[in-house]
Design a protein around this motif. Structure first.
Motif, PDB file in Angstrom:
ATOM      1  N   GLN A   1       0.827  -1.207   0.000  1.00 54.10           N
ATOM      2  CA  GLN A   1       0.000   0.000   0.000  1.00 54.10           C
ATOM      3  C   GLN A   1       0.862   1.259   0.000  1.00 54.10           C
ATOM      4  OE1 GLN A   1      -3.321  -0.219  -0.375  1.00 54.10           O
ATOM      5  NE2 GLN A   1      -3.353   1.986  -0.580  1.00 54.10           N
ATOM      6  N   VAL A   2       1.967   1.257   0.754  1.00 57.95           N
ATOM      7  CA  VAL A   2       2.881   2.399   0.768  1.00 57.95           C
ATOM      8  C   VAL A   2       3.487   2.595  -0.617  1.00 57.95           C
ATOM      9  CG1 VAL A   2       5.087   3.224   1.692  1.00 57.95           C
ATOM     10  CG2 VAL A   2       3.379   2.255   3.233  1.00 57.95           C
TER      11      VAL A   2
ATOM     12  N   GLU B   1       0.928   4.214  -2.831  1.00 56.78           N
ATOM     13  CA  GLU B   1       0.804   5.646  -2.546  1.00 56.78           C
ATOM     14  C   GLU B   1       1.978   6.424  -3.143  1.00 56.78           C
ATOM     15  OE1 GLU B   1       0.105   6.325   1.604  1.00 56.78           O
ATOM     16  OE2 GLU B   1      -1.598   4.952   1.621  1.00 56.78           O
ATOM     17  N   ARG B   2       3.164   5.817  -3.099  1.00 59.04           N
ATOM     18  CA  ARG B   2       4.332   6.477  -3.698  1.00 59.04           C
ATOM     19  C   ARG B   2       4.168   6.593  -5.220  1.00 59.04           C
ATOM     20  NH1 ARG B   2      10.517   4.322  -3.296  1.00 59.04           N
ATOM     21  NH2 ARG B   2      11.416   5.940  -4.607  1.00 59.04           N
TER      22      ARG B   2
ATOM     23  N   ARG C   1       1.258   6.741  -6.727  1.00 56.91           N
ATOM     24  CA  ARG C   1       0.206   7.738  -6.910  1.00 56.91           C
ATOM     25  C   ARG C   1       0.791   9.143  -6.844  1.00 56.91           C
ATOM     26  NH1 ARG C   1      -3.026   6.240  -2.818  1.00 56.91           N
ATOM     27  NH2 ARG C   1      -3.543   4.368  -3.964  1.00 56.91           N
TER      28      ARG C   1
ATOM     29  N   PRO D   1       2.603  11.798   0.234  1.00 56.40           N
ATOM     30  CA  PRO D   1       1.352  11.667   0.972  1.00 56.40           C
ATOM     31  C   PRO D   1       0.492  12.924   0.873  1.00 56.40           C
ATOM     32  CG  PRO D   1       3.145  10.844   2.305  1.00 56.40           C
ATOM     33  CD  PRO D   1       3.742  11.495   1.091  1.00 56.40           C
TER      34      PRO D   1
ATOM     35  N   ALA E   1      -1.261  12.714  -2.368  1.00 57.37           N
ATOM     36  CA  ALA E   1      -2.250  11.656  -2.331  1.00 57.37           C
ATOM     37  C   ALA E   1      -3.426  12.057  -1.447  1.00 57.37           C
ATOM     38  CB  ALA E   1      -1.624  10.361  -1.813  1.00 57.37           C
TER      39      ALA E   1
END
Length: 147
Positions: free
Chosen positions: A9-10, A13-14, A16, A62, A65
């Motif tokens: 998931q991290v 997000e990176r 994204r 983040p 995001a």
């Protein structure tokens, strides 16, 4: 070493964040995102970020995001719609069907009357369901206005 779902998931997000910064186009982002969720080891994840800058700006990804989140602010309740737009869907359908039925009956009566002279005005009987529909609509509208 194997990666966990949280680490996948991290990575997503990176990716994204890289898409939001314009470093990836959507097709490349989609491809890499699929690979991120298929990743089994850290080496699989590392391959996805080889041509992207190291997340030295850890706060930028983040933040980018998280930018879609602000629309979650409470929005004002829209004003009550009146007229046909404010009716429940079932009543809209019933009114539409009734209107079309009246138009068809009037058209048939008119065509018969033109060809054979004035006939008994039998489409007036379509007023009976119209009156009933008007009563139901008035009752529902009154009930909604008292809420």
């Amino acid at each position: 070493m194997r990666v966990s779902d949280a680490e996948r998931q991290v990575a997503a997000e990176r990716l994204r964040g890289a898409l939001a910064e314009g470093r990836l186009d959507f097709l490349e982002y989609d491809h890499r995102l699929a690979k991120a969720f298929e990743a089994v080891t850290y080496a699989d994840l590392d391959k996805l970020f080889g041509d992207l800058p190291v997340s030295g700006k850890a706060s930028s990804a983040p933040a980018v995001a998280a930018s879609p989140s602000p629309p979650a602010v409470a929005r004002p309740v829209p004003a009550v719609r009146t007229g046909f737009a404010g009716l429940p869907l079932a009543l809209k359908v019933l009114w539409t069907i009734w209107t079309l039925s009246v138009l068809i009956n009037l058209t048939v009566w008119l065509l018969v009357s033109v060809n054979h002279g004035p006939e008994y005005f039998w489409p007036m009987w379509m007023a009976v369901p119209g009156v009933a529909l008007t009563g139901v609509t008035a009752a529902i509208t009154a009930a909604r206005s008292h809420r």
